[in-house]
Every structure is written in C-alpha cells, then in structure tokens.
Motif scaffolding. Structure first.
Motif, PDB file in Angstrom:
ATOM      1  N   ALA A 143       7.155  -1.647   0.690  1.00 38.37           N
ATOM      2  CA  ALA A 143       7.744  -1.572  -0.657  1.00 38.37           C
ATOM      3  C   ALA A 143       6.851  -0.739  -1.573  1.00 38.37           C
ATOM      4  CB  ALA A 143       7.906  -2.973  -1.221  1.00 38.37           C
ATOM      5  N   PRO A 144       7.258   0.484  -1.901  1.00 41.75           N
ATOM      6  CA  PRO A 144       6.428   1.282  -2.817  1.00 41.75           C
ATOM      7  C   PRO A 144       6.255   0.636  -4.184  1.00 41.75           C
ATOM      8  CG  PRO A 144       8.107   2.657  -1.769  1.00 41.75           C
ATOM      9  CD  PRO A 144       8.416   1.229  -1.405  1.00 41.75           C
ATOM     10  N   ASN A 145       7.200  -0.225  -4.569  1.00 39.48           N
ATOM     11  CA  ASN A 145       7.039  -0.945  -5.840  1.00 39.48           C
ATOM     12  C   ASN A 145       7.700  -2.316  -5.729  1.00 39.48           C
ATOM     13  OD1 ASN A 145       6.964  -1.728  -8.628  1.00 39.48           O
ATOM     14  ND2 ASN A 145       6.634   0.422  -9.109  1.00 39.48           N
ATOM     15  N   PRO A 182       1.847  12.206  -5.437  1.00 38.00           N
ATOM     16  CA  PRO A 182       2.484  11.353  -6.434  1.00 38.00           C
ATOM     17  C   PRO A 182       2.449   9.890  -5.996  1.00 38.00           C
ATOM     18  CG  PRO A 182       4.155  12.398  -5.071  1.00 38.00           C
ATOM     19  CD  PRO A 182       2.838  12.979  -4.649  1.00 38.00           C
ATOM     20  N   SER A 183       2.816   9.008  -6.913  1.00 41.54           N
ATOM     21  CA  SER A 183       2.858   7.584  -6.584  1.00 41.54           C
ATOM     22  C   SER A 183       3.961   7.330  -5.567  1.00 41.54           C
ATOM     23  CB  SER A 183       3.158   6.769  -7.842  1.00 41.54           C
ATOM     24  OG  SER A 183       4.476   7.043  -8.286  1.00 41.54           O
ATOM     25  N   GLY A 184       3.851   6.203  -4.868  1.00 41.96           N
ATOM     26  CA  GLY A 184       4.898   5.808  -3.914  1.00 41.96           C
ATOM     27  C   GLY A 184       6.237   5.660  -4.627  1.00 41.96           C
ATOM     28  N   THR A 185       6.185   5.153  -5.844  1.00 44.99           N
ATOM     29  CA  THR A 185       7.423   4.943  -6.613  1.00 44.99           C
ATOM     30  C   THR A 185       8.053   6.287  -6.989  1.00 44.99           C
ATOM     31  OG1 THR A 185       6.337   3.008  -7.541  1.00 44.99           O
ATOM     32  CG2 THR A 185       8.372   3.726  -8.622  1.00 44.99           C
ATOM     33  N   GLY A 186       7.216   7.234  -7.422  1.00 50.57           N
ATOM     34  CA  GLY A 186       7.730   8.558  -7.794  1.00 50.57           C
ATOM     35  C   GLY A 186       8.411   9.222  -6.613  1.00 50.57           C
ATOM     36  N   LEU A 200       3.102   7.813 -14.440  1.00 51.27           N
ATOM     37  CA  LEU A 200       1.822   7.685 -15.154  1.00 51.27           C
ATOM     38  C   LEU A 200       1.091   6.445 -14.641  1.00 51.27           C
ATOM     39  CD1 LEU A 200       4.428   8.109 -17.359  1.00 51.27           C
ATOM     40  CD2 LEU A 200       2.539   8.826 -18.761  1.00 51.27           C
ATOM     41  N   HIS A 201      -0.147   6.617 -14.227  1.00 53.71           N
ATOM     42  CA  HIS A 201      -0.929   5.510 -13.667  1.00 53.71           C
ATOM     43  C   HIS A 201      -2.365   5.520 -14.176  1.00 53.71           C
ATOM     44  CE1 HIS A 201       2.400   5.125 -10.797  1.00 53.71           C
ATOM     45  NE2 HIS A 201       1.943   3.904 -10.568  1.00 53.71           N
ATOM     46  N   HIS A 202      -3.032   4.397 -13.921  1.00 54.17           N
ATOM     47  CA  HIS A 202      -4.477   4.264 -14.175  1.00 54.17           C
ATOM     48  C   HIS A 202      -5.241   5.311 -13.358  1.00 54.17           C
ATOM     49  CE1 HIS A 202      -5.030   2.382 -10.179  1.00 54.17           C
ATOM     50  NE2 HIS A 202      -3.792   1.951 -10.377  1.00 54.17           N
ATOM     51  N   ASP A 203      -6.450   5.619 -13.802  1.00 50.44           N
ATOM     52  CA  ASP A 203      -7.177   6.718 -13.159  1.00 50.44           C
ATOM     53  C   ASP A 203      -8.001   6.292 -11.936  1.00 50.44           C
ATOM     54  OD1 ASP A 203      -8.997   5.300 -14.638  1.00 50.44           O
ATOM     55  OD2 ASP A 203      -9.981   7.040 -15.530  1.00 50.44           O
ATOM     56  N   ASN A 204      -7.760   5.059 -11.423  1.00 52.19           N
ATOM     57  CA  ASN A 204      -8.390   4.680 -10.147  1.00 52.19           C
ATOM     58  C   ASN A 204      -7.409   4.824  -8.991  1.00 52.19           C
ATOM     59  OD1 ASN A 204     -11.105   3.927 -10.756  1.00 52.19           O
ATOM     60  ND2 ASN A 204     -10.209   2.310 -12.016  1.00 52.19           N
ATOM     61  N   LYS A 205      -6.238   5.342  -9.285  1.00 51.10           N
ATOM     62  CA  LYS A 205      -5.235   5.475  -8.217  1.00 51.10           C
ATOM     63  C   LYS A 205      -5.616   6.608  -7.263  1.00 51.10           C
ATOM     64  CE  LYS A 205      -0.305   5.528  -7.376  1.00 51.10           C
ATOM     65  NZ  LYS A 205      -0.483   4.507  -6.329  1.00 51.10           N
ATOM     66  N   LEU A 206      -5.489   6.346  -5.947  1.00 54.48           N
ATOM     67  CA  LEU A 206      -5.911   7.332  -4.954  1.00 54.48           C
ATOM     68  C   LEU A 206      -4.826   8.355  -4.637  1.00 54.48           C
ATOM     69  CD1 LEU A 206      -7.722   5.011  -2.340  1.00 54.48           C
ATOM     70  CD2 LEU A 206      -8.794   6.576  -3.965  1.00 54.48           C
ATOM     71  N   THR A 220       0.837  -1.198   0.000  1.00 52.17           N
ATOM     72  CA  THR A 220       0.000   0.000   0.000  1.00 52.17           C
ATOM     73  C   THR A 220       0.873   1.250   0.000  1.00 52.17           C
ATOM     74  OG1 THR A 220      -1.601  -1.257   1.264  1.00 52.17           O
ATOM     75  CG2 THR A 220      -1.854   1.150   1.296  1.00 52.17           C
ATOM     76  N   THR A 221       0.532   2.209  -0.849  1.00 47.97           N
ATOM     77  CA  THR A 221       1.309   3.446  -0.918  1.00 47.97           C
ATOM     78  C   THR A 221       0.503   4.606  -0.342  1.00 47.97           C
ATOM     79  OG1 THR A 221       0.508   3.746  -3.176  1.00 47.97           O
ATOM     80  CG2 THR A 221       2.701   2.762  -2.911  1.00 47.97           C
ATOM     81  N   GLY A 222       1.200   5.716  -0.112  1.00 46.87           N
ATOM     82  CA  GLY A 222       0.529   6.919   0.386  1.00 46.87           C
ATOM     83  C   GLY A 222       0.766   7.156   1.870  1.00 46.87           C
TER      84      GLY A 222
HETATM   85  O1  LIG Z   1      -1.538   2.154  -7.557  1.00 50.06           O
HETATM   86  C1  LIG Z   1      -0.834   1.513  -8.367  1.00 50.06           C
HETATM   87  O2  LIG Z   1      -1.307   0.935  -9.352  1.00 50.06           O
HETATM   88  C2  LIG Z   1       0.612   1.437  -8.120  1.00 50.06           C
HETATM   89  N1  LIG Z   1       1.071   1.921  -7.004  1.00 50.06           N
HETATM   90  C3  LIG Z   1       2.418   1.921  -6.579  1.00 50.06           C
HETATM   91  C4  LIG Z   1       2.944   3.326  -6.464  1.00 50.06           C
HETATM   92  O3  LIG Z   1       2.222   4.191  -5.953  1.00 50.06           O
HETATM   93  O4  LIG Z   1       4.086   3.577  -6.848  1.00 50.06           O
HETATM   94  C5  LIG Z   1       3.283   0.994  -7.387  1.00 50.06           C
HETATM   95  C6  LIG Z   1       2.956   0.937  -8.847  1.00 50.06           C
HETATM   96  O5  LIG Z   1       3.381   2.112  -9.427  1.00 50.06           O
HETATM   97  C7  LIG Z   1       1.474   0.707  -9.069  1.00 50.06           C
END
Ligand SMILES: O=C(O)C1=N[C@H](C(=O)O)C[C@H](O)C1
Ligand SMILES: NC(=O)C1=CN([C@@H]2O[C@H](COP(=O)(O)OP(=O)(O)OC[C@H]3O[C@@H](n4cnc5c(N)ncnc54)[C@H](OP(=O)(O)O)[C@@H]3O)[C@@H](O)[C@H]2O)C=CC1
Length: 266
Positions: A125-127, A163-167, A154-160, A100-102
């Motif tokens: 682990a962010p990724n 920035p992403s955990g990886t970014g 760049l991610h799918h549009d259901n991401k909460l 889980t990220t965030g």
């Molecule tokens: O929500 C995702 O899909 C992902 N989340 C992680 C992030 O926030 O980096 C890992 C991956 O990028 C997919």
C-alpha cells in the motif's frame, strides 16, 4: 476475532513507532517479533521510547521467520531491505503488509508472482490514509473529463524516494483512464533541466521536500476556463494507522498480492 501474530520490521522508524502503538492498542493483534538493523537479542520493551511490548528483536529476517510463529509481517523500512523482507516472508508463508515505498515495477511483478505461486496474501500500500485513497480515486474519476493534469507531492525532507509512492500510484491510476497526450506547448523547452518535473505516461510529477511537512499531495486539472484541484494532507503518522489495521486484517483473508488500498476500500 482470532489473534493475528505480527512481526514488525522498522520498529524505531517514524512509522514503525506508530505501528507499535497500534499493535499494543489492538486487542486481536499480538507483536511476536521485530526486525531492526540493531538491537539483536533485545526486547522492544528495553528500547527507550518504544512501548513496553515483550517481543524479541532480530536483525536477520530469515532467522526471525524460522524461529517465530507469525501470521503477518508489517514492513515499514526502506525499499532495499523491504523488498528482501517481503520476499522472505512470502517464502516462509507469512503474509506481508508493506507500507515501504520505492519498489520498482520489476519488484512488484516478482512479488506478485511469488505471492500467487505460494497462494499467500500480500498487501503493498503506497498510502494507508483513507483520505489519500479517496484523493487517488477522485483523481482517476476527474481524469476521464480532464486530460491535462499535473501532480505535486510534498513531503518531509527525510524522505528517501522521489517521486513518492502515492504520487506514482496516482499517475498510474490516472493513466488507466486518461486519453494519452503530451501536455504543454509542443515546442516547450526546459531552460533548467527538471523544470517540468518527472513524467509518467506524459503526466508531470513534481516532488517538494521541506522540513515541517509530513505528507501532502495536490492533483491539478486544467480545462477550458476552469481548473480543479484535489488535495490531501496527512498532518501526523497516526493518519496512516487505520489503513495498517485494515490491511493486517484483510491480508489474512486473501491469497494474492493486492497493490493499493483502493482495491480493498470500495
Ligand atoms: O515517506 C513518507 O512519509 C510517506 N510515504 C508514502 C509515499 O511515498 O507516498 C506515503 C505518504 O505519502 C508518506
Ligand atoms: N504506506 C504509507 O502510508 C506510508 C509509507 N511510508 C513509507 O514507509 C517507509 C518508512 O518510513 P518512515 O517510518 O518515515 O522512515 P524512517 O526512516 O523513520 O524508518 C525506517 C526504519 O527502517 C529501519 N531500517 C533500515 N534498514 C533496515 C534493516 N536492514 N532492517 C531493519 N530495519 C531497517 C531504519 O533503521 P535506522 O534508523 O537504523 O536506519 C528505520 O528505523 C518509507 O518507505 C516511507 O516512504 C511512510 C509513511 C506512510
């Protein structure tokens, strides 16, 4: 290899379903329970679309940890509930593997302290994708030579979270080695607020959300008359599962919190 008893939080999610398949396909992993927002008292096998695993579902993490003997909790939920699950698991002596990220910096510090007080291993682990870990490592290497860098995730549009955990993790790793500087023109002005993205220690981070995407990132470096681009793409969620497997196995052997698989994959 000894059997590792796993509780999975978020079994109906995009990552959770993939993790259930991983557990079902791994001989030395056993799903002993799942934590879901709904379906209290049912079994995973009774939920349409999920693998036929005979593990009970709990909606209350504490009840689950009290009633079920487990070694590892895999959390693939949301930051709000994921931080509660991780804390409770550590309190009950169950080793968390958190995808889980965030989480905030304060969350990480609190969990790190709890993990070391209890002497219970924890991996956040962010990724989990090997290619993404390498992208982050290569970016850190490159940042020694190129201090001008921008990150586009760049991610799918259901991401909460953005920035992403990886970014964010990439920016943290780069800032460990990069000479601190303010990039762009000293008198640069944003005509539209946010045009230059978010910044972490002066590193610009841009988040794109579009249907059709899964998880992608480019790290762009610029120098005199040259540029370097490091890109990683996850085309499906199975790409994360070798990292989940490695984390479940590794968390059994450590007694501190490890943040980022780059600390495990040498
Ligand atoms: O929500 C995702 O899909 C992902 N989340 C992680 C992030 O926030 O980096 C890992 C991956 O990028 C997919
Ligand atoms: N580290 C890595 O490599 C990766 C990390 N991620 C991260 O993993 C997390 C999950 O991602 P993804 O699977 O795409 O998200 P989904 O939204 O598909 O899944 C999240 C799941 O968590 C469940 N959930 C929400 N609240 C609770 C609760 N209180 N108790 C139990 N379960 C709950 C949701 O249930 P409901 O549907 O009912 O809301 C849902 O099933 C995100 O933070 C994401 O950023 C994602 C991919 C890779």
């Amino acid at each position: 290899m000894n059997t590792i008893r796993v509780i999975l939080a978020g079994p109906r999610g995009r990552m959770g379903i993939e993790a259930l398949r991983l557990i079902a396909d791994t001989e030395h992993f056993e799903l002993v329970a799942a934590v879901d927002r709904i379906h209290e008292g049912k079994y995973i096998s009774e939920i349409e679309g999920l693998p036929k695993l005979q593990a009970p579902i709990y909606t209350d993490i504490e009840k689950c940890l009290k009633e079920v003997k487990a070694d590892v909790l895999v959390d693939l939920t949301t930051p709000e509930i994921g931080r509660v699950h991780t804390k409770k698991a550590l309190e009950y002596g169950v080793r968390p593997v958190v995808g889980t990220t965030g989480f905030s910096e304060e969350d990480l510090q609190e969990l790190k302290q709890l993990s070391s007080e209890k002497g219970i291993g924890c991996i956040i682990a962010p990724n989990f994708a090997i290619g993404a870990i390498l992208m982050m490592k290569f970016s850190q290497m490159a940042a020694k030579y190129f201090s001008d860098v921008e990150i586009i995730e760049l991610h799918h549009d259901n991401k909460l979270d953005a920035p992403s955990g990886t970014g964010l993790k990439t920016a943290e790793l780069i800032s460990e080695v990069r000479e601190t500087k303010k990039q762009g023109h000293p008198e640069e002005k944003e005509i539209l607020i946010g045009a230059r993205g978010a910044t972490y220690d002066g590193i610009h981070l841009h988040s794109v959300r579009l249907p059709g995407l899964i998880a992608h990132q480019e790290v762009l470096f610029g120098g005199f008359g040259e540029s370097l681009k490091i890109r990683h793409d996850s085309y499906n969620r199975a790409s994360f599962m070798s990292g989940v497997k490695l984390s479940v196995e590794t968390v059994m052997k450590i007694d501190v919190l490890v943040y980022g698989l780059e600390n495990i994959i040498e």
